[in-house]
Each structure stands twice: as structure tokens, then as C-alpha cells.
Motif scaffolding. Structure first.
Motif: not given
Length: 163
Positions: A59-67, A88-99, A136-143
Motif C-alpha cells: 500500500t502506497k499513500p498515492e493508491n486509490v482504494s475503492l469498494t 461522474e464523481e469517481l471519474l472527476n476524483r480520479a483525474v484530479d488525483k492523477l493530476k 474498472i472502465f472509469t478508472m482506465q478512462m481517468a488514466g
């Protein structure tokens, strides 16, 4: 090969014997065809599969934990840590976290594959595949190129660490 056209003695009674020679010839030809064709159909590629029960999660602090679980009325519920999010929130949060991770490393030119955060998904056993697949698809769309599953090892098993 001789063939008898009628019974002996010259009477006009039809012959009741069946000539099985053509049937045996056809069966032998089919047998030879199947013996040649079966090895062509059954082909495998030799691979050595890992002999690990499961890999421990690092576990790294930058990893995203989803349930992900199925809701009361059959809808999909996705939780980012402990917060319920929509698609939509999942996609936006994932993109923001990656940025944010890219900016923390000083830009895309300093960002390597090892710096890439991972998405860890915990899926309930009774969750339909469309919920897990959509996440999975949403997280891959986020990058996120690394999307993995968190599972619970069976009782009494132990963790073998790969060297």
C-alpha cells in the motif's frame, strides 16, 4: 473382388446379405482423417505459471482504494475510501488525483511508471460484474493503467513472498 448378384441355384429370390466392404472402407478413411486432424486441433503453448498463493498488497499513500457493492435496489455503489461516489464523481476524483500526483513529481516529464498510482478494488461476492467492470472502465478512462483487486486469502493459508 467378386460380387454375387443373386443366390445360388438360379432362382429369382433377392439376396438378403449386406455387402459391408464399402462401409468398412469409409470408416477406415474417416478414422485416418481423425487421427491426423486431432493433433492439429489440440495445440498448447508451454508457459510456466507462477507458484504463488497470492501476492501481498503493498500500500502506497498515492493508491486509490475503492469498494464496490450492489445496493439494496440493485444499483451499483462505489465508495472512494469511505465516501460514496457516483460514476461522474469517481471519474472527476480520479483525474484530479492523477493530476495532483503528476504535479507533485514536477510535471509529466518527471513522472515514471513506478510513480503511477494504482487503483485497488474490493468487490463484494454478490456484486454483479457490470458494477466491477464499470468501475474498472472509469478508472482506465481517468488514466490509471494499474487496476487491481483486493481479496481475502482463504482461512489457514499463508503468504509466500516472491523473491
Amino acid at each position: 473382388m467378386a460380387m454375387s448378384a443373386g443366390g445360388g441355384g438360379g432362382d429369382d429370390t433377392p439376396m438378403s446379405d449386406i455387402n459391408t466392404t464399402p462401409l468398412v472402407d469409409v470408416m477406415l478413411v474417416l478414422l485416418i482423417i481423425f487421427l491426423i486432424a486431432v493433433p492439429v486441433v489440440i495445440q498448447t503453448v508451454d508457459v510456466k505459471l507462477p507458484e504463488v498463493i497470492h501476492d501481498p498488497t503493498t500500500t502506497k499513500p498515492e493508491n486509490v482504494s475503492l469498494t464496490v457493492r450492489s445496493g439494496a435496489n440493485g444499483e451499483c455503489e462505489v465508495f472512494w475510501n469511505l465516501t460514496k461516489v457516483s460514476s461522474e464523481e469517481l471519474l472527476n476524483r480520479a483525474v484530479d488525483k492523477l493530476k495532483a500526483e503528476i504535479e507533485k513529481k514536477g510535471g509529466i516529464e518527471n513522472f515514471t511508471a513506478e510513480d503511477m498510482p494504482e487503483a485497488h478494488i474490493r468487490g463484494d461476492v454478490s456484486t454483479p460484474y457490470r458494477c466491477i467492470g464499470g468501475t474498472i472502465f472509469t478508472m482506465q478512462m481517468a488514466g490509471y493503467s494499474r487496476v487491481g483487486f483486493i481479496s481475502q486469502p482463504p482461512a489457514g493459508s499463508f503468504v509466500q513472498k516472491r523473491l
